[in-house]
Design a protein around this motif. Structure first.
Motif, PDB file in Angstrom:
ATOM      1  N   ILE A   1       4.049 -11.439   3.121  1.00  0.00           N
ATOM      2  CA  ILE A   1       4.601 -10.317   3.882  1.00  0.00           C
ATOM      3  C   ILE A   1       4.138  -9.026   3.233  1.00  0.00           C
ATOM      4  O   ILE A   1       4.644  -8.623   2.178  1.00  0.00           O
ATOM      5  N   ASN A   2       3.129  -8.388   3.845  1.00  0.00           N
ATOM      6  CA  ASN A   2       2.566  -7.154   3.314  1.00  0.00           C
ATOM      7  C   ASN A   2       3.356  -5.955   3.823  1.00  0.00           C
ATOM      8  O   ASN A   2       3.501  -5.773   5.036  1.00  0.00           O
ATOM      9  N   VAL A   3       3.854  -5.126   2.898  1.00  0.00           N
ATOM     10  CA  VAL A   3       4.742  -4.028   3.274  1.00  0.00           C
ATOM     11  C   VAL A   3       4.159  -2.681   2.852  1.00  0.00           C
ATOM     12  O   VAL A   3       4.012  -2.392   1.661  1.00  0.00           O
ATOM     13  N   ALA A   4       3.813  -1.857   3.842  1.00  0.00           N
ATOM     14  CA  ALA A   4       3.408  -0.474   3.604  1.00  0.00           C
ATOM     15  C   ALA A   4       4.090   0.437   4.627  1.00  0.00           C
ATOM     16  O   ALA A   4       3.991   1.652   4.550  1.00  0.00           O
ATOM     17  N   TRP A   5       4.742  -0.168   5.609  1.00  0.00           N
ATOM     18  CA  TRP A   5       5.448   0.518   6.680  1.00  0.00           C
ATOM     19  C   TRP A   5       6.348  -0.515   7.350  1.00  0.00           C
ATOM     20  O   TRP A   5       6.415  -1.660   6.906  1.00  0.00           O
TER      21      TRP A   5
ATOM     22  N   LEU B   1       3.932  -5.441  -1.977  1.00  0.00           N
ATOM     23  CA  LEU B   1       4.396  -4.083  -1.748  1.00  0.00           C
ATOM     24  C   LEU B   1       3.336  -3.042  -2.081  1.00  0.00           C
ATOM     25  O   LEU B   1       2.717  -3.077  -3.153  1.00  0.00           O
ATOM     26  N   ASP B   2       3.164  -2.095  -1.158  1.00  0.00           N
ATOM     27  CA  ASP B   2       2.309  -0.940  -1.370  1.00  0.00           C
ATOM     28  C   ASP B   2       3.005  -0.016  -2.377  1.00  0.00           C
ATOM     29  O   ASP B   2       4.203   0.254  -2.260  1.00  0.00           O
ATOM     30  N   GLY B   3       2.249   0.463  -3.386  1.00  0.00           N
ATOM     31  CA  GLY B   3       2.851   1.266  -4.443  1.00  0.00           C
ATOM     32  C   GLY B   3       3.494   2.544  -3.960  1.00  0.00           C
ATOM     33  O   GLY B   3       4.608   2.899  -4.387  1.00  0.00           O
ATOM     34  N   SER B   4       2.827   3.269  -3.068  1.00  0.00           N
ATOM     35  CA  SER B   4       3.409   4.521  -2.561  1.00  0.00           C
ATOM     36  C   SER B   4       4.644   4.231  -1.721  1.00  0.00           C
ATOM     37  O   SER B   4       5.584   5.036  -1.697  1.00  0.00           O
ATOM     38  N   TRP B   5       4.693   3.072  -1.054  1.00  0.00           N
ATOM     39  CA  TRP B   5       5.888   2.684  -0.287  1.00  0.00           C
ATOM     40  C   TRP B   5       7.054   2.438  -1.237  1.00  0.00           C
ATOM     41  O   TRP B   5       8.183   2.855  -0.967  1.00  0.00           O
TER      42      TRP B   5
ATOM     43  N   THR C   1      -2.298   3.055  -2.111  1.00  0.00           N
ATOM     44  CA  THR C   1      -2.409   3.926  -0.924  1.00  0.00           C
ATOM     45  C   THR C   1      -2.976   3.194   0.289  1.00  0.00           C
ATOM     46  O   THR C   1      -3.487   3.824   1.220  1.00  0.00           O
ATOM     47  N   HIS C   2      -2.903   1.858   0.286  1.00  0.00           N
ATOM     48  CA  HIS C   2      -3.424   1.034   1.369  1.00  0.00           C
ATOM     49  C   HIS C   2      -4.886   1.383   1.685  1.00  0.00           C
ATOM     50  O   HIS C   2      -5.276   1.582   2.847  1.00  0.00           O
ATOM     51  N   PRO C   3      -5.763   1.419   0.655  1.00  0.00           N
ATOM     52  CA  PRO C   3      -7.157   1.809   0.867  1.00  0.00           C
ATOM     53  C   PRO C   3      -8.032   0.624   1.263  1.00  0.00           C
ATOM     54  O   PRO C   3      -7.597  -0.531   1.216  1.00  0.00           O
ATOM     55  N   ASP C   4      -9.254   0.914   1.624  1.00  0.00           N
ATOM     56  CA  ASP C   4     -10.277  -0.122   1.822  1.00  0.00           C
ATOM     57  C   ASP C   4     -10.852  -0.410   0.433  1.00  0.00           C
ATOM     58  O   ASP C   4     -11.730   0.296  -0.043  1.00  0.00           O
ATOM     59  N   MET C   5     -10.335  -1.449  -0.216  1.00  0.00           N
ATOM     60  CA  MET C   5     -10.698  -1.717  -1.618  1.00  0.00           C
ATOM     61  C   MET C   5     -12.204  -1.956  -1.792  1.00  0.00           C
ATOM     62  O   MET C   5     -12.775  -1.645  -2.836  1.00  0.00           O
ATOM     63  N   LYS C   6     -12.818  -2.513  -0.767  1.00  0.00           N
ATOM     64  CA  LYS C   6     -14.239  -2.839  -0.847  1.00  0.00           C
ATOM     65  C   LYS C   6     -15.102  -1.594  -1.047  1.00  0.00           C
ATOM     66  O   LYS C   6     -16.172  -1.641  -1.670  1.00  0.00           O
TER      67      LYS C   6
END
Length: 331
Positions: free
Chosen positions: A139-143, A166-170, A194-199
């Motif tokens: 369960i990915n949580v950023a919103w 969990l997203d850190g900023s969340w 920050t939910h970035p494009d890690m690639k």
């Protein structure tokens, strides 16, 4: 005086020895005791023989070899899985009172594989071992805060603990809600900051995203994640290797709810259940579709005979065994 006492003691010992040799009743009594002990021992061995033979035969027919962790060309890192063998001594102890073989009283012990997940080079993980009848929700949580209470309630009602990434900023903005998730007994994973494009990030930014999220989770929940889920599943090997240097495995998925597209909850649940397999990692988010379809997914997965657990439970080599199959290595 001292010498006289020593002489008397030696004389008494010699007399006792002569009596035991030349007195027939005493000799016969001693012989009888020896024969009795020998006969009793022989009887015990005789009783144990057939039962032990049956247990050993059963053991030879029901041994399950452990499965080594490995790198699959498609699914990448796959964890190992313990084998199962009969604990002959423990099984005999259970059955010796009635002196008869009873399969329900067989005790098993788990045997570890020679190669574990930790022995493999850094590699992403898409699923658990295919021999393990378990499923995990990622369960990915950023919103999606508004849908979390219903999802947590459903998981609670069905006594399920799973892994929330969990997203850190969340976490920084929603510390109380993050605490509720953790206090409900769920495992906490890292979903970058920050939910970035890690690639597409530089190596320094990759490290910063993971490290900063670990810091905020540690300061908020006093736990350090050991699983990292890159946002949108975007990664390159640098991401996996950097996470590994921070004692974290990179987790992806084998079944996707695609809940961000707002599918019909029933259709989504049916599609997920149809795709479920042993070791499945199911990706989901706090959305309206998942909140409404979660119970149907749980019921469908359990109807197929799978348990539902955390990523750590899935990646563990420990077998899922029946209640009576408990040995020293399982306690």
């Amino acid at each position: 005086m001292k010498g006289y006492k020593t002489f008397i003691t030696i004389s008494i010992l010699l007399l006792i020895s002569l009596i035991s040799v030349y007195n027939p009743p005493s000799h016969r009594y001693i012989s009888t005791l020896k024969e009795s002990a020998f006969t009793t021992s022989t009887l015990h061995m005789s009783d144990a023989g057939p039962l032990l033979d049956q247990i050993k035969l059963f053991a030879s027919q029901h041994d399950i070899k452990p499965v080594n962790a490995r790198i699959d060309p498609v699914w990448k890192a796959i964890p190992g899985y313990n084998g199962l063998s009969v604990d002959i001594d423990a099984s005999f102890d259970r059955m010796k009172k009635k002196k008869e073989f009873n399969e329900s009283m067989i005790v098993y012990k788990q045997t570890k594989p020679k190669v574990s997940l930790e022995d493999l080079p850094p590699s992403p993980i898409y699923k658990g071992n295919p021999n393990k009848p378990m499923v995990t929700f990622l369960i990915n949580v950023a919103w999606g805060n508004e849908f979390l209470p219903q999802m947590l309630e459903t998981l609670r009602e069905h006594k399920i603990h799973t892994t929330f990434f969990l997203d850190g900023s969340w976490v920084k903005k929603n510390q109380d809600l993050a605490k509720v998730i953790y206090e409900e007994g769920h495992e906490i994973g890292n979903h970058a900051y920050t939910h970035p494009d890690m690639k597409s990030l530089t190596n320094n930014r990759i490290q910063e995203e993971i490290h900063k999220t670990n810091e905020i989770i540690q300061s908020t929940l006093e736990v350090t994640p050991k699983w990292f889920a890159p946002p949108s599943g975007s990664y390159r090997m640098d991401v996996v290797e950097i996470a590994s240097t921070m004692d974290m495995h990179t987790i992806l998925w084998s079944v996707d709810t695609v809940d961000w597209r707002k599918p019909d909850p029933d259709e989504m649940a049916n599609r997920v259940v149809n795709k479920i397999h042993p070791g499945a990692l199911v990706l989901m988010h706090p959305t309206s579709s998942t909140a409404k379809g979660l119970e149907q997914m749980i019921q469908g997965i359990r109807a197929k005979g799978y348990s539902i657990g955390t990523v750590s439970q899935m990646m563990s080599e420990k077998r899922l065994v029946k209640a009576n199959q408990i040995g020293e290595t399982d306690k």
